[in-house]
Design an enzyme around this catalytic site. Structure first.
Site, PDB file in Angstrom:
ATOM      1  N   TYR A 120       0.860  -1.196   0.000  1.00 37.08           N
ATOM      2  CA  TYR A 120       0.000   0.000   0.000  1.00 37.08           C
ATOM      3  C   TYR A 120       0.895   1.244   0.000  1.00 37.08           C
ATOM      4  CZ  TYR A 120      -3.032   3.658   1.847  1.00 37.08           C
ATOM      5  OH  TYR A 120      -3.715   4.837   2.031  1.00 37.08           O
ATOM      6  N   LYS A 141       1.577   4.295  -2.972  1.00 39.56           N
ATOM      7  CA  LYS A 141       1.465   5.741  -2.726  1.00 39.56           C
ATOM      8  C   LYS A 141       2.788   6.435  -3.055  1.00 39.56           C
ATOM      9  CE  LYS A 141      -2.743   6.141  -0.945  1.00 39.56           C
ATOM     10  NZ  LYS A 141      -3.777   7.001  -1.530  1.00 39.56           N
ATOM     11  N   ASN A 189      -3.148   8.716  10.675  1.00 38.10           N
ATOM     12  CA  ASN A 189      -4.239   7.722  10.734  1.00 38.10           C
ATOM     13  C   ASN A 189      -5.599   8.390  10.900  1.00 38.10           C
ATOM     14  OD1 ASN A 189      -1.756   6.159  11.247  1.00 38.10           O
ATOM     15  ND2 ASN A 189      -3.163   4.472  11.575  1.00 38.10           N
ATOM     16  N   LEU A 230      -7.757  -0.161  12.548  1.00 31.51           N
ATOM     17  CA  LEU A 230      -8.054  -0.324  13.972  1.00 31.51           C
ATOM     18  C   LEU A 230      -9.414   0.256  14.388  1.00 31.51           C
ATOM     19  CD1 LEU A 230      -7.129  -1.181  16.807  1.00 31.51           C
ATOM     20  CD2 LEU A 230      -6.071   1.074  17.038  1.00 31.51           C
ATOM     21  N   GLY A 271       4.560  -6.263   8.071  1.00 28.67           N
ATOM     22  CA  GLY A 271       4.676  -4.925   7.472  1.00 28.67           C
ATOM     23  C   GLY A 271       4.363  -3.794   8.431  1.00 28.67           C
TER      24      GLY A 271
HETATM   25  N1  UDP Z   1      -4.235  -2.914  14.733  1.00 26.11           N
HETATM   26  C1  UDP Z   1      -4.589  -3.936  15.598  1.00 26.11           C
HETATM   27  N2  UDP Z   1      -5.707  -4.693  15.308  1.00 26.11           N
HETATM   28  C2  UDP Z   1      -6.475  -4.470  14.200  1.00 26.11           C
HETATM   29  C3  UDP Z   1      -6.113  -3.426  13.319  1.00 26.11           C
HETATM   30  C4  UDP Z   1      -4.979  -2.663  13.617  1.00 26.11           C
HETATM   31  O1  UDP Z   1      -3.925  -4.167  16.619  1.00 26.11           O
HETATM   32  O2  UDP Z   1      -7.465  -5.213  13.988  1.00 26.11           O
HETATM   33  C5  UDP Z   1      -3.062  -2.077  15.053  1.00 26.11           C
HETATM   34  C6  UDP Z   1      -1.974  -2.088  13.994  1.00 26.11           C
HETATM   35  O3  UDP Z   1      -1.074  -3.153  14.219  1.00 26.11           O
HETATM   36  C7  UDP Z   1      -1.328  -0.702  14.189  1.00 26.11           C
HETATM   37  C8  UDP Z   1      -2.508   0.178  14.629  1.00 26.11           C
HETATM   38  O4  UDP Z   1      -3.502  -0.731  15.135  1.00 26.11           O
HETATM   39  O5  UDP Z   1      -0.398  -0.729  15.255  1.00 26.11           O
HETATM   40  C9  UDP Z   1      -3.133   0.997  13.504  1.00 26.11           C
HETATM   41  O6  UDP Z   1      -3.431   0.124  12.418  1.00 26.11           O
HETATM   42  P1  UDP Z   1      -4.312   0.576  11.168  1.00 26.11           P
HETATM   43  O7  UDP Z   1      -4.471  -0.618  10.280  1.00 26.11           O
HETATM   44  O8  UDP Z   1      -5.541   1.276  11.615  1.00 26.11           O
HETATM   45  O9  UDP Z   1      -3.434   1.682  10.438  1.00 26.11           O
HETATM   46  P2  UDP Z   1      -1.913   1.637   9.880  1.00 26.11           P
HETATM   47  O10 UDP Z   1      -1.108   2.337  10.902  1.00 26.11           O
HETATM   48  O11 UDP Z   1      -1.553   0.227   9.669  1.00 26.11           O
HETATM   49  O12 UDP Z   1      -2.003   2.421   8.621  1.00 26.11           O
END
Ligand code: UDP
Length: 224
Positions: free
Chosen positions: A40, A44, A70, A91, A185
């Site tokens: 992703y 970008k 975020n 999240l 990742g």
């Molecule tokens: N995260 C989590 N459980 C979930 C989704 C996300 O623990 O079901 C954690 C993820 O590992 C990161 C944070 O929440 O530390 C934010 O993740 P998100 O996918 O919202 O955004 P990213 O930072 O990956 O773009």
């Protein structure tokens, strides 16, 4: 865009173009496809590069690249928000579906990161602040030629467990969770240095984590 004589664009980029490096992230730090940790972010970074090259080759072309941290939350009216189909990847939408009892529990992806509670830390930004940043960015490229990059974040980082706690407190809803393995990742911790956006765009976040959680909860409860 050339075909229709469109010479200005505000591009929704991502903080993940920085990859893993010193925090807070500043626009002067290296970023690009060679730094990213997931596809992703790479997609970008490639588009950022295309836009930058286009701005060099075509002096009439202007672009604003906004590196979103975020985005979460909803409009405070409760009328506009996010309701992803299926199982959310991000999240906050996941927390929302657990709070509304549409999903059983949140999986916290890793609690052994080098952060204050072991869970991942991110800079969450209210979607209405993000929308306002776009208006400022459009005004900016009305005035300035070339390609401009700005971080759009608050400058504050919150962990996954802090997000769960804040959402429970503001919504009065329960968010059961379990600790799960790290997600491939993911980076331990990052947040923005938002000073360039403040200085150049005259923009800064006006809403805090409590607003983000309250507005998310209101949207969910009004749109059950
Ligand atoms: N995260 C989590 N459980 C979930 C989704 C996300 O623990 O079901 C954690 C993820 O590992 C990161 C944070 O929440 O530390 C934010 O993740 P998100 O996918 O919202 O955004 P990213 O930072 O990956 O773009």
């Amino acid at each position: 865009m050339d075909k229709y004589g469109c010479k200005k664009i505000v591009f929704s980029s991502t903080a993940t173009v920085y990859g893993e490096q010193e925090i807070p992230f500043k626009e002067t730090q290296p970023a690009g496809a060679e730094h990213t940790t997931n596809p992703y972010a790479t997609s970008k970074a490639i588009i950022e590069k295309i836009l930058q090259d286009k701005a060099i080759s075509d002096k009439e072309f202007r672009c604003s690249i906004l590196r979103y941290f975020n985005p979460i939350g909803a409009h405070s009216s409760g009328l506009i928000g996010e309701n992803p189909n299926g199982i959310p990847n991000n999240l906050m939408p996941y927390i929302g579906k657990v709070a509304m009892k549409e999903l059983k529990e949140l999986s916290v992806f890793g609690n052994d990161y080098p952060t204050r509670d072991g869970t991942g830390v991110r800079d969450y930004i209210h979607v209405v602040d993000l929308a306002e940043a776009h208006l400022k960015a459009l005004e900016y490229i009305e005035e300035k030629s070339g390609c401009h990059i700005h971080n759009i974040g608050t400058g504050n980082g919150y962990s996954v467990l802090e997000m769960v706690g804040a959402f429970e407190k503001e919504s009065g809803l329960e968010v059961p969770y379990k600790i799960a393995p790290r997600r491939a990742g993911d980076i331990a911790e990052y947040y923005a240095d938002p000073t360039k956006a403040k200085k150049e765009l005259g923009w800064e976040a006006s809403k805090n984590l409590s607003d983000m959680c309250k507005d998310t909860a209101k949207f969910l409860q009004m749109n059950k």
